[in-house]
Design a protein around this motif. Structure first.
Motif, PDB file in Angstrom:
ATOM      1  N   ASP A 287       0.793  -1.002  -0.372  1.00  0.00           N
ATOM      2  CA  ASP A 287      -0.118  -0.079  -0.043  1.00  0.00           C
ATOM      3  C   ASP A 287       0.944   1.593  -0.267  1.00  0.00           C
ATOM      4  OD1 ASP A 287      -1.994   1.883   0.525  1.00  0.00           O
ATOM      5  OD2 ASP A 287      -2.529   1.334   2.223  1.00  0.00           O
ATOM      6  N   ASP A 504      -3.958  -6.298   2.605  1.00  0.00           N
ATOM      7  CA  ASP A 504      -5.248  -7.227   2.948  1.00  0.00           C
ATOM      8  C   ASP A 504      -5.747  -7.892   1.271  1.00  0.00           C
ATOM      9  OD1 ASP A 504      -5.454  -5.262   0.379  1.00  0.00           O
ATOM     10  OD2 ASP A 504      -6.103  -3.583   1.469  1.00  0.00           O
ATOM     11  N   ALA A 505      -7.294  -8.105   1.140  1.00  0.00           N
ATOM     12  CA  ALA A 505      -7.105  -9.219   0.388  1.00  0.00           C
ATOM     13  C   ALA A 505      -6.751  -8.145  -0.945  1.00  0.00           C
ATOM     14  CB  ALA A 505      -8.816  -9.837   0.301  1.00  0.00           C
ATOM     15  N   ALA A 506      -6.975  -7.315  -1.952  1.00  0.00           N
ATOM     16  CA  ALA A 506      -7.084  -6.375  -2.765  1.00  0.00           C
ATOM     17  C   ALA A 506      -5.820  -6.412  -3.258  1.00  0.00           C
ATOM     18  CB  ALA A 506      -7.424  -5.131  -2.878  1.00  0.00           C
ATOM     19  N   ARG A 507      -4.545  -6.619  -2.275  1.00  0.00           N
ATOM     20  CA  ARG A 507      -2.956  -6.929  -2.773  1.00  0.00           C
ATOM     21  C   ARG A 507      -2.137  -7.592  -1.930  1.00  0.00           C
ATOM     22  NH1 ARG A 507      -4.330  -1.900   0.076  1.00  0.00           N
ATOM     23  NH2 ARG A 507      -4.140   0.004  -0.958  1.00  0.00           N
ATOM     24  N   ALA A 510      -1.002 -10.257  -5.234  1.00  0.00           N
ATOM     25  CA  ALA A 510      -2.036  -8.817  -6.196  1.00  0.00           C
ATOM     26  C   ALA A 510      -2.726  -9.758  -7.103  1.00  0.00           C
ATOM     27  CB  ALA A 510      -0.245  -8.557  -7.391  1.00  0.00           C
ATOM     28  N   ARG A 511      -3.620  -8.776  -7.594  1.00  0.00           N
ATOM     29  CA  ARG A 511      -4.532  -9.721  -9.152  1.00  0.00           C
ATOM     30  C   ARG A 511      -4.282  -9.175 -10.092  1.00  0.00           C
ATOM     31  NH1 ARG A 511     -10.028  -6.771  -6.053  1.00  0.00           N
ATOM     32  NH2 ARG A 511      -9.936  -7.555  -4.865  1.00  0.00           N
ATOM     33  N   TRP A 554      -3.344  -4.009   7.741  1.00  0.00           N
ATOM     34  CA  TRP A 554      -3.381  -3.478   6.878  1.00  0.00           C
ATOM     35  C   TRP A 554      -4.283  -2.682   7.040  1.00  0.00           C
ATOM     36  CZ3 TRP A 554      -3.765  -8.066   9.191  1.00  0.00           C
ATOM     37  CH2 TRP A 554      -5.271  -9.189  10.015  1.00  0.00           C
ATOM     38  N   ASN A 563     -12.959  -3.690   5.565  1.00  0.00           N
ATOM     39  CA  ASN A 563     -12.073  -4.315   3.954  1.00  0.00           C
ATOM     40  C   ASN A 563     -11.020  -5.840   4.356  1.00  0.00           C
ATOM     41  OD1 ASN A 563     -10.100  -4.559   1.882  1.00  0.00           O
ATOM     42  ND2 ASN A 563      -8.507  -3.581   3.136  1.00  0.00           N
ATOM     43  N   SER A 566      -6.128  -9.907   3.564  1.00  0.00           N
ATOM     44  CA  SER A 566      -5.874 -11.145   2.289  1.00  0.00           C
ATOM     45  C   SER A 566      -5.606 -12.491   3.282  1.00  0.00           C
ATOM     46  CB  SER A 566      -3.642 -10.917   2.716  1.00  0.00           C
ATOM     47  OG  SER A 566      -3.604 -11.949   2.011  1.00  0.00           O
TER      48      SER A 566
END
Length: 872
Positions: A287, A504-507, A510-511, A554, A563, A566
């Motif tokens: 982040d 977190d789940a968004a990072r 990595a998507r 996170w 939020n 991960s």
């Protein structure tokens, strides 16, 4: 400082190598050790020397595979800029692509071509795709095939050059070869290692083989790298091996409520590690925004952090001034970009020398609403009492910037010449990022010198933006043992402690970026997939987290919504709970403690502001009341300090202007004693609208008027229905006032300007009043406000002032339907809460920055408050 438990890949590989080649000591120059990057190589060299414990040691060759191959490359690969330009020229002639951004597509296809080449799929890619997808992607497949042929047919592509260099390494393959933490290998590299093993010993180490016996590594592998047996059985197995959790003493989690709390928690954790004597600390910056705030907090402690991840070159201040200049050239000096340029230290000489003149120019520009236009700007400047020679310099440089179609290299030369004309070259050259920028222009101009394809100004701008977004800037002037870095860059390196910021789940993992192929198609073609990237991320994390104390942080909330962490964190928590019946420790966001002897001073923290009674305003509107409820600090900035944003010299009519226009139209309509016959009333309303919109200078007024014309019939129908119920217009835009005496403050005035007040005669002969508040916002948002009138106080405040019924009237869309305040609402209690709050503030109550995210997003004091930094 080598960790005592030896839990590093470098340490394990070093000990293995020394055991295998003890007879050759102290000369290990006959070996080759492949490392993932040069920094990992430096760490390995130190670990090897430490493990050997000899007064002198001749080390093996320690190198990344690509660097080793490039040392034997016979020819240089064609520059990527040249390949991109060649590819874009091909795509410009593909008419079926329509309005697709050719530069973006060319960049994506170029990356794909290199990936296919590394996977040794290039020559057969078309047949492979057709076998998978039939004729569904016929044109796309033909395009990829054409791209491959255009870029890779002459052997100058980077992967072909790399393959040739690897072949030359094979010709000299006689030294034992070791490697560790090499990360994902391409098919080309795997084939090289297989062939090398036929000539000399090859041994590769990963976390599973090198760190397998390590207790913490076993737990992390069990959570992230194993799916069988089921989690409960894995947990039971770990519990049998270890009575107590190997992770509990070393790993902390930090689910922070917001960005500031996360940054403070990471800073506090770093301070703890420094005080414990740990020197080499990595912060994995998933982040970037939180990482930047953490860096600022650490700098307050006089702790410097080197940023290895750097910034995209396009985000630097040096690149911003070039972007502003080109916007001025392209858009005839839009005022926002012009003002940014005038205030920049990179152009027009010393900004302090023109500061007063620029300020006077800006105020005049905003007051007179001059949004763009060099000629209008010059006339405005000529009317000021201070000279503005810099404006003539800019106008002359813009006129001297040729706009005819030209090759990319010529466009770059034109840009550099124009920068010289506005005095920007020398300041840019003295700035680290600016110097990189000018060097990039020089290199690109050299690489593209023989490219004759001509482009328009806008096409060149798009290419330039892409080039700046593709380059990174790292400030090499700062050296520190504390680093912000990425997971791939930390691979194979040794640290005393590691924090993962933004887990977190968004990072994490990595998507994958959207691409031409789905993940399923990539898997079928043998290309790298998101699943493989996630496995690699887990492997990279394990070798980092076992080295010493670690933190996973996170933001548990984003924009007032949960939020999630991960999946790595979730799986680890579940395994840990099942194995040892407890959660991992939580890192708080307290102030970093001060070290002994003042080595690490604690940061200064400010108390929440409190206001003397004499400084508090004596007049309050519903807006001021709502601001106080939304965020006391925002009220402090607005009402006490008197801070506000400057007016914008907008040329377009925005929604707030539209709302103001509708208020004026409806007041004119109702003041004009409208007829009750529908068509006549509709004509009067339309005439009022025409007169009001005609007085507005914005070219978008026509669009807004057309929108209002569609709503006018619905408004008239509602008004006629209300008239039939006995309601009659009494006044519009009426300022109602009431006074209250507040202990410690004295008399204060409560007031509000009400859009419309209607009245009617009741059955008992009395008079009833109704307040109408026009709104151009959505009806859904207004309904939400009415559900909690104690927190959305405007309408109940108006009802209290007028002693009347109250309703919102959305006039943004059809149908026009009123939203009425519940008659059971205790408007007096809501209104009287304001004097009570004022009494508390007069008595010294603090004003914290506690607005919710929805408030903060539109707050002009954002960035000033440092939300979350106040202490009780």
């Amino acid at each position: 400082m080598i960790p005592a438990d030896g839990a590093t890949l470098a340490g394990q590989v070093a000990r293995h190598l020394l055991l295998q080649h003890a007879a050759a000591l102290p000369d290990l120059s006959g070996l080759v050790v492949l490392v993932p990057n040069h920094r990992a190589g430096q760490d390995f060299a130190r670990a090897l020397a430490h493990a050997a414990g000899l007064p002198a040691l001749i080390p093996p060759r320690i190198t990344p595979l690509k660097a080793w191959a490039e040392s034997l490359a016979a020819t240089a690969a064609e520059p990527q800029a040249r390949r991109l330009a060649r590819l874009a020229a091909v795509l410009r002639r593909e008419k079926w692509l329509g309005d697709v951004d050719r530069w973006a597509l060319a960049s994506e296809l170029l990356a794909l071509a290199d990936e296919l080449s590394a996977a040794r799929l290039g020559g057969e890619i078309a047949s492979r795709i057709r076998a998978l997808r039939g004729d569904l992607l016929d044109r796309e497949t033909a395009l990829i095939e054409a791209v491959w042929q255009a870029l890779n047919s002459d052997g100058s592509d980077p992967q072909a050059v790399y393959a040739g260099a690897l072949a030359r390494l094979l010709d000299e393959a006689d030294a034992p070869l070791y490697g560790y933490a090499l990360g994902p290998l391409t098919a080309l590299e795997k084939r090289f290692l297989e062939r090398y093993a036929q000539a000399a010993p090859v041994q590769l180490f990963d976390t599973a083989t090198a760190l397998g016996p390590h207790a913490a590594a076993q737990v992390l592998h069990g959570a992230w790298c194993r799916t069988e047996p089921p989690l409960r059985e894995r947990a039971a197995e770990l519990a049998r091996l270890h009575d107590a959790s190997p992770l509990a003493p070393r790993l902390k989690l930090c689910p922070a409520p917001h960005l500031e709390a996360e940054a403070r928690a990471v800073a506090a954790w770093v301070a703890e590690q420094l005080q414990a004597g740990r020197r080499d600390i990595a912060m994995i910056a998933l982040d970037r925004e939180t990482a930047r705030r953490t860096r600022a907090l650490l700098e307050r402690l006089d702790v410097l952090v080197a940023d290895e991840t750097g910034w995209t070159l396009s985000t630097t201040a040096a690149a911003a001034v070039i972007d502003r200049w080109l916007e001025c050239v392209a858009g005839d000096f839009p005022h926002v970009e012009l003002l940014d340029l005038l205030k920049s230290p990179f152009a027009l000489g010393d900004p302090a020398a023109r500061q007063d003149a620029v300020w006077a120019f800006e105020l005049a520009l905003r007051r007179q609403g001059v949004a763009r236009g060099g000629a209008d700007m010059r006339r405005l400047a000529q009317g000021l009492d201070v000279p503005c020679p810099w404006l003539d310099t800019l106008l002359a440089a813009a006129r001297g910037f040729p706009r005819a179609r030209a090759p990319l290299a010529l466009w770059l030369a034109r840009l550099v010449d124009s920068l010289a004309a506005i005095g920007a070259l020398a300041p840019l050259g003295q700035d680290a990022a600016g110097a990189d920028l000018l060097a990039l222009f020089e290199r690109l101009g050299r690489e593209l010198a023989d490219d004759g394809e001509k482009y328009s100004f806008n096409e060149w701008r798009r290419w330039l933006n892409l080039a700046l977004e593709s380059e990174s800037f790292t400030d090499k002037r700062l050296s520190s043992s504390l680093v912000f870095t990425s997971l791939p860059a930390a691979r194979g390196r040794r640290f005393d402690a590691v924090a993962v910021v933004g887990a977190d789940a968004a990072r994490l993992p990595a998507r994958p970026a959207p691409g031409l192929f789905s993940q399923a198609t990539r898997a079928q073609l043998g290309l790298a997939t998101a699943g493989e990237a996630a496995e690699q991320a887990a492997d990279d994390l394990i070798q980092l987290l076992v080295q010493g104390p670690a933190l996973l942080s996170w933001q548990a909330w984003l924009e007032d919504e949960p939020n999630p962490p991960s999946p790595f964190v979730t799986r680890l928590q579940a395994l840990h709970q099942a194995a040892w019946g407890g959660a991992l420790a939580i890192q708080g966001s307290a102030v970093p403690p001060a070290a002994a002897d003042g080595v690490l001073p604690a940061p200064g923290r400010r108390p929440m502001p409190a206001v003397a009674a004499a400084a508090l305003p004596r007049r309050y509107s519903p807006t001021a009341y709502q601001t106080l409820l939304d965020c006391p600090y925002r009220f402090f900035a607005r009402g006490v300090l008197g801070l506000k944003e400057l007016d914008e010299a907008d040329e377009a009519l925005d929604k707030s202007d539209y709302g103001s226009a509708l208020h004026a139209i409806l007041k004119r309509f109702h003041d004009g004693n409208p007829p009750t016959e529908r068509e006549a009333a509709l004509k009067l309303l339309d005439d009022c609208a025409a007169a009001e919109f005609a007085a507005l200078p914005a070219y978008t007024a026509c669009a807004w008027r057309a929108r209002w014309q569609k709503i006018q019939p619905a408004y008239i129908d509602l008004w006629l229905a209300q008239t039939a119920e006995g309601w009659h217009y009494q006044s519009g835009e009426k300022d109602l006032r009431a006074t209250r005496r507040v202990p410690g403050l004295g008399e204060v005035e409560l007031h509000g300007i009400i859009d419309r007040i209607d009245s009617r005669i009741t059955r008992d002969g009395g008079e009833a009043l109704r307040v109408t508040d026009y709104k151009t916002g959505s009806a859904a948002a207004l309904k939400k406000k009415l559900k909690d009138p104690a927190e959305a106080v405007q309408l109940p405040f108006y009802a209290w002032l007028a002693d009347a019924e109250a309703m919102f009237l959305p006039i943004n869309d059809e149908p026009v339907s009123p939203l009425t305040l519940d008659g059971e609402t205790d408007v007096e209690a809501i209104a009287e809460r304001l004097p009570a709050l004022l009494e508390a503030m007069a008595g010294g109550a603090p004003l914290p920055a506690n607005g919710i995210d929805a408030v903060c997003r539109r707050c002009e004091a954002r960035g000033l408050c440092r939300k979350g930094a106040w202490h009780e």
